[in-house]
Motif scaffolding. Sequence first.
Motif, PDB file in Angstrom:
ATOM      1  N   ALA A  78     -47.156 -76.784  38.622  1.00 62.52           N
ATOM      2  CA  ALA A  78     -48.395 -76.442  37.791  1.00 62.52           C
ATOM      3  C   ALA A  78     -49.667 -76.877  38.751  1.00 62.52           C
ATOM      4  CB  ALA A  78     -48.319 -77.319  36.732  1.00 62.52           C
ATOM      5  N   GLU A  79     -49.296 -77.880  39.658  1.00 63.00           N
ATOM      6  CA  GLU A  79     -50.705 -78.252  40.483  1.00 63.00           C
ATOM      7  C   GLU A  79     -50.937 -77.430  41.482  1.00 63.00           C
ATOM      8  OE1 GLU A  79     -52.006 -81.492  40.515  1.00 63.00           O
ATOM      9  OE2 GLU A  79     -53.281 -80.872  42.030  1.00 63.00           O
ATOM     10  N   GLU A  80     -50.002 -76.483  42.295  1.00 59.07           N
ATOM     11  CA  GLU A  80     -50.137 -75.646  42.932  1.00 59.07           C
ATOM     12  C   GLU A  80     -50.875 -74.502  42.381  1.00 59.07           C
ATOM     13  OE1 GLU A  80     -47.022 -75.123  46.696  1.00 59.07           O
ATOM     14  OE2 GLU A  80     -46.384 -75.448  44.689  1.00 59.07           O
ATOM     15  N   PHE A  81     -50.368 -74.288  41.160  1.00 64.23           N
ATOM     16  CA  PHE A  81     -51.004 -72.998  40.373  1.00 64.23           C
ATOM     17  C   PHE A  81     -52.313 -73.325  40.352  1.00 64.23           C
ATOM     18  CE2 PHE A  81     -52.182 -71.507  36.265  1.00 64.23           C
ATOM     19  CZ  PHE A  81     -52.107 -70.174  36.344  1.00 64.23           C
ATOM     20  N   SER A  82     -52.947 -74.502  39.800  1.00 59.07           N
ATOM     21  CA  SER A  82     -54.183 -74.579  39.518  1.00 59.07           C
ATOM     22  C   SER A  82     -54.969 -74.506  40.690  1.00 59.07           C
ATOM     23  CB  SER A  82     -54.632 -75.987  38.756  1.00 59.07           C
ATOM     24  OG  SER A  82     -54.077 -77.170  39.587  1.00 59.07           O
ATOM     25  N   ASN A  83     -54.487 -74.857  41.921  1.00 53.69           N
ATOM     26  CA  ASN A  83     -55.308 -74.907  43.281  1.00 53.69           C
ATOM     27  C   ASN A  83     -55.395 -73.127  43.481  1.00 53.69           C
ATOM     28  OD1 ASN A  83     -55.085 -77.347  43.915  1.00 53.69           O
ATOM     29  ND2 ASN A  83     -53.280 -77.378  45.316  1.00 53.69           N
ATOM     30  N   LEU A  84     -54.404 -72.395  43.112  1.00 56.88           N
ATOM     31  CA  LEU A  84     -54.495 -70.845  43.277  1.00 56.88           C
ATOM     32  C   LEU A  84     -55.399 -70.463  42.396  1.00 56.88           C
ATOM     33  CD1 LEU A  84     -53.733 -68.058  43.483  1.00 56.88           C
ATOM     34  CD2 LEU A  84     -52.058 -68.582  41.676  1.00 56.88           C
ATOM     35  N   VAL A  85     -55.671 -70.805  40.978  1.00 56.95           N
ATOM     36  CA  VAL A  85     -56.974 -70.316  40.385  1.00 56.95           C
ATOM     37  C   VAL A  85     -58.196 -70.762  40.811  1.00 56.95           C
ATOM     38  CG1 VAL A  85     -57.822 -70.638  37.922  1.00 56.95           C
ATOM     39  CG2 VAL A  85     -55.294 -70.605  38.307  1.00 56.95           C
ATOM     40  N   ALA A  86     -58.317 -71.922  41.429  1.00 53.21           N
ATOM     41  CA  ALA A  86     -59.710 -72.458  41.957  1.00 53.21           C
ATOM     42  C   ALA A  86     -59.756 -71.720  43.167  1.00 53.21           C
ATOM     43  CB  ALA A  86     -59.366 -74.107  42.541  1.00 53.21           C
ATOM     44  N   LEU A  87     -58.802 -71.437  44.078  1.00 57.45           N
ATOM     45  CA  LEU A  87     -59.136 -70.472  45.143  1.00 57.45           C
ATOM     46  C   LEU A  87     -59.617 -69.130  45.091  1.00 57.45           C
ATOM     47  CD1 LEU A  87     -58.812 -71.625  47.915  1.00 57.45           C
ATOM     48  CD2 LEU A  87     -56.502 -70.542  48.114  1.00 57.45           C
ATOM     49  N   SER A  88     -58.756 -68.492  43.671  1.00 60.05           N
ATOM     50  CA  SER A  88     -59.255 -67.342  43.450  1.00 60.05           C
ATOM     51  C   SER A  88     -60.662 -67.187  42.856  1.00 60.05           C
ATOM     52  CB  SER A  88     -58.243 -66.707  42.260  1.00 60.05           C
ATOM     53  OG  SER A  88     -57.060 -66.908  42.656  1.00 60.05           O
ATOM     54  N   GLN A  89     -61.124 -68.066  42.175  1.00 58.06           N
ATOM     55  CA  GLN A  89     -62.561 -68.213  41.702  1.00 58.06           C
ATOM     56  C   GLN A  89     -63.538 -68.317  42.570  1.00 58.06           C
ATOM     57  OE1 GLN A  89     -63.447 -67.689  38.624  1.00 58.06           O
ATOM     58  NE2 GLN A  89     -61.545 -67.054  38.058  1.00 58.06           N
ATOM     59  N   VAL A  90     -63.217 -68.905  44.104  1.00 52.05           N
ATOM     60  CA  VAL A  90     -64.309 -69.070  44.736  1.00 52.05           C
ATOM     61  C   VAL A  90     -64.214 -68.154  46.068  1.00 52.05           C
ATOM     62  CG1 VAL A  90     -65.019 -71.482  44.407  1.00 52.05           C
ATOM     63  CG2 VAL A  90     -63.036 -70.996  46.016  1.00 52.05           C
ATOM     64  N   THR A  91     -63.209 -67.182  45.880  1.00 49.85           N
ATOM     65  CA  THR A  91     -62.900 -65.910  46.878  1.00 49.85           C
ATOM     66  C   THR A  91     -63.031 -64.595  46.148  1.00 49.85           C
ATOM     67  OG1 THR A  91     -60.604 -65.975  46.531  1.00 49.85           O
ATOM     68  CG2 THR A  91     -61.427 -67.357  48.440  1.00 49.85           C
ATOM     69  N   PRO A  92     -63.887 -63.691  46.818  1.00 48.20           N
ATOM     70  CA  PRO A  92     -64.018 -62.352  45.997  1.00 48.20           C
ATOM     71  C   PRO A  92     -62.797 -61.375  45.855  1.00 48.20           C
ATOM     72  CG  PRO A  92     -64.681 -62.157  48.582  1.00 48.20           C
ATOM     73  CD  PRO A  92     -64.270 -63.557  48.149  1.00 48.20           C
ATOM     74  N   GLY A  93     -62.856 -60.511  45.409  1.00 42.52           N
ATOM     75  CA  GLY A  93     -61.546 -59.457  44.959  1.00 42.52           C
ATOM     76  C   GLY A  93     -61.049 -59.899  43.606  1.00 42.52           C
ATOM     77  N   PRO A  94     -60.209 -58.879  43.484  1.00 40.70           N
ATOM     78  CA  PRO A  94     -59.234 -59.116  42.192  1.00 40.70           C
ATOM     79  C   PRO A  94     -58.374 -60.303  41.952  1.00 40.70           C
ATOM     80  CG  PRO A  94     -58.962 -56.825  42.977  1.00 40.70           C
ATOM     81  CD  PRO A  94     -59.575 -57.720  44.246  1.00 40.70           C
ATOM     82  N   MET A  95     -58.462 -61.029  41.036  1.00 38.97           N
ATOM     83  CA  MET A  95     -57.567 -62.116  40.769  1.00 38.97           C
ATOM     84  C   MET A  95     -56.215 -62.083  40.964  1.00 38.97           C
ATOM     85  SD  MET A  95     -58.020 -65.192  38.359  1.00 38.97           S
ATOM     86  CE  MET A  95     -57.199 -66.402  39.039  1.00 38.97           C
ATOM     87  N   ALA A  96     -55.765 -61.163  40.548  1.00 39.53           N
ATOM     88  CA  ALA A  96     -54.199 -60.675  40.721  1.00 39.53           C
ATOM     89  C   ALA A  96     -53.880 -60.587  42.041  1.00 39.53           C
ATOM     90  CB  ALA A  96     -53.799 -59.459  39.695  1.00 39.53           C
ATOM     91  N   VAL A  97     -54.739 -60.024  43.011  1.00 40.34           N
ATOM     92  CA  VAL A  97     -54.355 -59.703  44.383  1.00 40.34           C
ATOM     93  C   VAL A  97     -54.241 -60.971  45.044  1.00 40.34           C
ATOM     94  CG1 VAL A  97     -55.213 -58.522  46.476  1.00 40.34           C
ATOM     95  CG2 VAL A  97     -55.142 -57.330  44.369  1.00 40.34           C
ATOM     96  N   ASN A  98     -55.523 -61.784  44.639  1.00 39.95           N
ATOM     97  CA  ASN A  98     -55.491 -63.202  45.454  1.00 39.95           C
ATOM     98  C   ASN A  98     -54.420 -63.942  45.135  1.00 39.95           C
ATOM     99  OD1 ASN A  98     -58.131 -62.557  46.216  1.00 39.95           O
ATOM    100  ND2 ASN A  98     -58.997 -63.662  44.463  1.00 39.95           N
ATOM    101  N   ALA A  99     -53.774 -63.710  43.787  1.00 38.76           N
ATOM    102  CA  ALA A  99     -52.631 -64.321  43.422  1.00 38.76           C
ATOM    103  C   ALA A  99     -51.473 -64.023  43.952  1.00 38.76           C
ATOM    104  CB  ALA A  99     -52.453 -64.557  41.840  1.00 38.76           C
TER     105      ALA A  99
END
Lengths: 172, 189
Positions: free
Chosen positions: B40-61
């Motif tokens: 869950a911890e890593e998942f929230s890191n991913l969400v944070a990263l997706s929000q501060v980088t451009p591009g579609p969230m699902a591609v980032n994920a």
Amino acid sequence: MIPQLQQIVVDKKWLEEDEMIDCIAISQALPGIIAINAATYIGMKVRGFRGALSATLGVILPSFVIIIAVVTLLDSIGENTYIQGAFIGIKAAVCGLILVTVVRMGKKILRSVFAWILAILSFIAIVGFGINAIWAILAGAIAGIVYNIVKLSGGQDCALHDAPEADKEVDE
Amino acid sequence: MILVYLFTMFFRIGLFGFGGGLAMLPLIFQSVQSFGIMTAEEFSNLVALSQVTPGPMAVNAATYVGFNYAGLPGAMVATLGVCLPAFILMMIVYHFVKKFNDSRIVQGVLGGIRPVTVALIGAAVIFVSETVLAAGPLISKKLLETGFDYFNLIPICIFAVTVILVGKFKMKPIRVMILMGIAGALLCS
């Protein structure tokens, strides 16, 4: 992202204004990544299959490269306490940001008893019972079709009639 | 084998992901959890990263999960998987867009799915906050045992300030993210 896209496409005369509106409507209606739906449609319109392929690649590539660069970078400096602190700050802020988004969307979308019931039931199913989100989406789709049919043939009280239907689907 | 897992997992996410990146979060969260490839911890890191980088969230994920789990091939396979459904579906529907948009069934489906997306985004708030604002699930026995210590005070303040800045003062989300990143580096390190 969408306003940006709209402006470029209309400026370059790739699509007419009303065609662009259709394109956005369908991109949001289809499942999958909205930006990729739109890129495929616009690419297809301008250059056929090859256009669709290159437009889609164009949407994917920046994210792909940036994420790999950031992950690689974090591997080497991620242990730093300031970086970890920054992550905590951003994560906390993201919670707030998503909350604001859900409230705004809720105000726009939850305008009937039917919509409220569906939203609340799926929320409880996913968060409370750990039911897979895919089931909630499918249940919503079925409930939506049923609701539309009942609304056409029945009276005003249809929202109450198909509530149990939605309930049954979500609880599956 | 891992690559096949990654592909099918993200293909499924791409196929059922309605309503944009945030609404896809619970789907991504549940998938990576059930495959046991991310905490869950890593998942929230991913969400944070997706929000501060451009591009579609699902591609980032997809890129993030794939890369962390199976390197560059993993990233490519996961990203391909998540993008393919949208691409294929649009190819099919392209030829009858007008009919599709006006169809009663499509309108019905959308009328039912839109309220569910609100619930999905609501669920995303809970999933992310459980890793940052509290020490675990918001509803649990541990909460009764440990009381207020269960909650992380500074992140909750950052959360509240963000809600006010974005919700009330309409500040640009990316600016608030950067600001709160700096606040976190100073206060939470």
